[in-house]
Design a protein around this motif. Sequence first.
Motif, PDB file in Angstrom:
ATOM      1  N   LEU A   1       0.854  -1.180   0.000  1.00 29.52           N
ATOM      2  CA  LEU A   1       0.000   0.000   0.000  1.00 29.52           C
ATOM      3  C   LEU A   1       0.894   1.235   0.000  1.00 29.52           C
ATOM      4  CD1 LEU A   1      -2.635   1.563   0.296  1.00 29.52           C
ATOM      5  CD2 LEU A   1      -2.546   1.114   2.768  1.00 29.52           C
ATOM      6  N   LEU A   2       0.943   1.920  -1.128  1.00 28.01           N
ATOM      7  CA  LEU A   2       1.758   3.124  -1.243  1.00 28.01           C
ATOM      8  C   LEU A   2       0.963   4.295  -0.676  1.00 28.01           C
ATOM      9  CD1 LEU A   2       3.409   2.690  -4.747  1.00 28.01           C
ATOM     10  CD2 LEU A   2       4.091   1.783  -2.526  1.00 28.01           C
ATOM     11  N   LYS A   3       1.372   4.752   0.474  1.00 31.85           N
ATOM     12  CA  LYS A   3       0.611   5.764   1.197  1.00 31.85           C
ATOM     13  C   LYS A   3       1.139   7.169   0.934  1.00 31.85           C
ATOM     14  CE  LYS A   3      -1.115   5.034   5.213  1.00 31.85           C
ATOM     15  NZ  LYS A   3      -1.294   4.797   6.666  1.00 31.85           N
ATOM     16  N   VAL A   4       0.261   7.998   0.420  1.00 27.04           N
ATOM     17  CA  VAL A   4       0.556   9.411   0.225  1.00 27.04           C
ATOM     18  C   VAL A   4      -0.767  10.154   0.355  1.00 27.04           C
ATOM     19  CG1 VAL A   4       0.325   9.210  -2.286  1.00 27.04           C
ATOM     20  CG2 VAL A   4       1.613  11.118  -1.314  1.00 27.04           C
TER      21      VAL A   4
ATOM     22  N   PHE B   1      -5.734  -6.016   8.006  1.00 25.25           N
ATOM     23  CA  PHE B   1      -4.962  -7.118   7.425  1.00 25.25           C
ATOM     24  C   PHE B   1      -3.453  -6.853   7.513  1.00 25.25           C
ATOM     25  CE2 PHE B   1      -9.076  -6.900   5.255  1.00 25.25           C
ATOM     26  CZ  PHE B   1      -9.562  -8.186   5.492  1.00 25.25           C
ATOM     27  N   PRO B   2      -2.934  -6.726   8.721  1.00 21.67           N
ATOM     28  CA  PRO B   2      -1.507  -6.386   8.882  1.00 21.67           C
ATOM     29  C   PRO B   2      -0.558  -7.472   8.398  1.00 21.67           C
ATOM     30  CG  PRO B   2      -2.473  -7.007  10.985  1.00 21.67           C
ATOM     31  CD  PRO B   2      -3.609  -6.891  10.014  1.00 21.67           C
ATOM     32  N   ASP B   3      -1.019  -8.715   8.327  1.00 25.64           N
ATOM     33  CA  ASP B   3      -0.146  -9.799   7.870  1.00 25.64           C
ATOM     34  C   ASP B   3       0.043  -9.799   6.358  1.00 25.64           C
ATOM     35  OD1 ASP B   3       0.167 -10.683  10.467  1.00 25.64           O
ATOM     36  OD2 ASP B   3      -1.482 -12.125  10.332  1.00 25.64           O
ATOM     37  N   ARG B   4      -0.890  -9.182   5.640  1.00 28.02           N
ATOM     38  CA  ARG B   4      -0.799  -9.151   4.177  1.00 28.02           C
ATOM     39  C   ARG B   4      -0.436  -7.787   3.623  1.00 28.02           C
ATOM     40  NH1 ARG B   4      -4.452  -7.691   0.284  1.00 28.02           N
ATOM     41  NH2 ARG B   4      -6.216  -7.679   1.731  1.00 28.02           N
ATOM     42  N   ILE B   5      -0.989  -6.744   4.201  1.00 28.21           N
ATOM     43  CA  ILE B   5      -0.806  -5.399   3.659  1.00 28.21           C
ATOM     44  C   ILE B   5       0.367  -4.700   4.326  1.00 28.21           C
ATOM     45  CG2 ILE B   5      -1.865  -3.136   3.329  1.00 28.21           C
ATOM     46  CD1 ILE B   5      -4.568  -4.497   3.156  1.00 28.21           C
TER      47      ILE B   5
END
Length: 216
Positions: free
Chosen positions: A134-137, A176-180
């Motif tokens: 997840l590219l967060k901006v 979903f911290p294990d995947r994302i």
Amino acid sequence: MKKGYFISFEGVDGSGKSTQIMCLKEYLEKKGFEVLLTREPGGTEIGEKIRRIILDPENMEMSAMTEAMLYAASRAQHVEEVIKPAIESGKVVICDRFVDSSIAYQGFGRGLGECVEIINRYAAGECMPDVTFLLKVKPVISGDRIRNRKLDRIEQETSEFHQAVYNGYEKLENDFPDRIIAVDAARSIDEICSDIINHVSKLIGQKKGEMTDYAF
């Protein structure tokens, strides 16, 4: 038994997904992996036709549910025709957007809620990414990045819509911290690429036995 790997990239429009996808593809190919790049909506002849309908600015009257159904229809064809066969043949599939986009854009942005997730359980089946970047901006920054290009129907939406999408992605990140894996996309291209490749090398490094952490 699954032989390959499935990696997806997510983020608001203008987050830099395309650049990072190419960076990862080039690295993996140098390490001997066969890589398939694909995208959503699209990825198949049928999916690309659906993509043109969804993104065409002339279709501004499209209802939220119609939009969600079209994305899911494209995805169902994509999974069956492209993604599953590629994974089963041992390829690394890198997809520009997948189910998370529908949840963020239609579930949160359009306010459709959990029905989007239910629809996509049928569209994607059990085919979910091994890892999602997840590219967060912030939307205000990503909006500036795409300001000078021709905008599609979704990109032309209001700032409130894009903020709701961003909030949806943050909810998915927490759920979903294990995947994302969230990546700060406000940094330089090289820094972002290095982070992504280090994560991927840990995920699939044992397959080739020779992958090492990437550094510029």
